[in-house]
Design an enzyme around this catalytic site. Structure first.
Site, mmCIF file in Angstrom:
data_model
loop_
_atom_site.group_PDB
_atom_site.id
_atom_site.type_symbol
_atom_site.label_atom_id
_atom_site.label_comp_id
_atom_site.label_asym_id
_atom_site.label_seq_id
_atom_site.Cartn_x
_atom_site.Cartn_y
_atom_site.Cartn_z
ATOM 1 N N GLY A 1 14.690 6.743 37.693
ATOM 2 C CA GLY A 1 13.589 5.802 37.555
ATOM 3 C C GLY A 1 13.511 4.917 38.779
ATOM 4 N N GLN B 1 11.685 -2.599 43.621
ATOM 5 C CA GLN B 1 12.800 -1.939 44.321
ATOM 6 C C GLN B 1 12.406 -1.402 45.692
ATOM 7 O OE1 GLN B 1 14.000 0.495 40.685
ATOM 8 N NE2 GLN B 1 15.977 0.072 41.622
ATOM 9 N N CYS C 1 22.114 1.426 38.887
ATOM 10 C CA CYS C 1 20.832 0.992 39.449
ATOM 11 C C CYS C 1 20.832 1.287 40.945
ATOM 12 C CB CYS C 1 20.641 -0.506 39.211
ATOM 13 S SG CYS C 1 19.072 -1.132 39.844
ATOM 14 N N LEU C 2 19.739 1.864 41.416
ATOM 15 C CA LEU C 2 19.641 2.198 42.846
ATOM 16 C C LEU C 2 19.721 0.947 43.720
ATOM 17 C CD1 LEU C 2 16.824 4.903 42.683
ATOM 18 C CD2 LEU C 2 19.263 5.291 43.091
ATOM 19 N N HIS D 1 15.039 -0.466 31.363
ATOM 20 C CA HIS D 1 15.652 -0.838 32.651
ATOM 21 C C HIS D 1 14.551 -1.078 33.697
ATOM 22 C CE1 HIS D 1 18.916 -0.048 35.853
ATOM 23 N NE2 HIS D 1 17.791 0.009 36.545
ATOM 24 N N GLU D 2 13.539 -0.200 33.726
ATOM 25 C CA GLU D 2 12.469 -0.335 34.730
ATOM 26 C C GLU D 2 11.576 -1.539 34.434
ATOM 27 O OE1 GLU D 2 13.129 1.249 37.172
ATOM 28 O OE2 GLU D 2 14.335 2.844 36.295
ATOM 29 N N HIS E 1 13.045 -4.632 35.664
ATOM 30 C CA HIS E 1 12.850 -4.854 37.106
ATOM 31 C C HIS E 1 11.530 -5.588 37.370
ATOM 32 C CE1 HIS E 1 16.144 -2.940 39.236
ATOM 33 N NE2 HIS E 1 15.998 -1.793 38.602
HETATM 34 O O1 GNR Z 1 19.093 6.304 38.439
HETATM 35 C C1 GNR Z 1 19.216 5.505 37.500
HETATM 36 N N1 GNR Z 1 20.002 5.833 36.431
HETATM 37 C C2 GNR Z 1 19.991 5.144 35.232
HETATM 38 C C3 GNR Z 1 20.969 5.454 34.310
HETATM 39 C C4 GNR Z 1 21.000 4.820 33.085
HETATM 40 C C5 GNR Z 1 20.037 3.870 32.776
HETATM 41 C C6 GNR Z 1 19.073 3.522 33.703
HETATM 42 C C7 GNR Z 1 19.041 4.167 34.928
HETATM 43 S S1 GNR Z 1 17.798 3.759 36.066
HETATM 44 C C8 GNR Z 1 18.549 4.191 37.581
HETATM 45 C C9 GNR Z 1 17.539 4.109 38.696
HETATM 46 C C10 GNR Z 1 17.117 2.678 38.880
HETATM 47 O O2 GNR Z 1 17.795 1.844 39.419
HETATM 48 N N2 GNR Z 1 15.963 2.323 38.371
HETATM 49 O O3 GNR Z 1 15.537 1.069 38.451
HETATM 50 NI NI NI Z 2 17.373 -0.139 38.570
#
Ligand code: GNR
Ligand code: NI
Length: 169
Positions: free
Chosen positions: A46, A51, A94-95, A136-137, A140
């Site tokens: 995601g 980001q 998270c990236l 999670h997104e 952000h």
């Molecule tokens: O790559 C991602 N893996 C992930 C694993 C478990 C729950 C959420 C994520 S999102 C993350 C990519 C990211 O940072 N998205 O904002």
């Molecule tokens: Ni993230």
């Protein structure tokens, strides 16, 4: 399409709220394609606008497994409209916080409203990994990171390492 540089903590752009997209223009669609390319390149499941430094309510996701057909979601102004009472826990990364993960507890299903790339309003129910990823997104888009959902002790440990790593680069 283009791969955009991913912004890392402690960059303050990750703590700002993103603005709703009022009109879907060519630039919006270009951005969503760049976000998809950036996510696949990373690789991640995601990516949210902030980001890549774009404070717009745009997210992309693909939670399909390697042995499944890829399923790209590109969402404009996503909004949670219903949450399950029960939570489940998943190891998240998270990236924007590379090299760190933690167990995060979130509602295990959600109902979501968003606008798709054709400008059509859609409602879906998501569960499992997709539900966790969407939450999670959307976090952000409101300047929230997965470390905000864990204990202060665990958060402080990760944050101390993040600041140390940032000093060394
Ligand atoms: O790559 C991602 N893996 C992930 C694993 C478990 C729950 C959420 C994520 S999102 C993350 C990519 C990211 O940072 N998205 O904002
Ligand atoms: Ni993230």
């Amino acid at each position: 399409m283009a791969i955009k540089p991913i912004q890392f903590v402690p960059n303050p752009v990750l703590r700002k709220s993103a603005l709703p997209v009022e009109n879907i223009t060519d630039k919006t669609l270009q951005l969503l394609d760049d976000m998809a390319e950036t996510m696949y390149d990373a690789p991640g499941i995601g990516l949210a606008g902030p980001q890549i430094g774009e404070l717009k309510r745009l997210i992309v996701m693909d939670c399909s497994r390697d042995d499944e057909k890829s399923e790209l979601w590109q969402m404009i102004n996503p909004e949670v409209i219903e949450l399950s009472e029960d939570n489940s826990t998943l190891e998240e990364g998270c990236l924007s916080i590379p090299g760190h993960t933690a167990e995060v507890s979130r509602p295990d299903w959600i109902k979501l409203r968003f606008t798709d790339i054709k400008g059509k309003e859609q409602q879906i129910k998501a569960e499992g990994l997709l539900a966790a990823c969407i939450q999670h997104e959307i976090d952000h888009l409101d300047g929230i990171l997965f470390i905000d959902h864990i204990s202060k002790l665990k958060r402080d440990i990760i944050w101390r390492k993040v600041l140390k790593e940032a000093r060394q680069t």
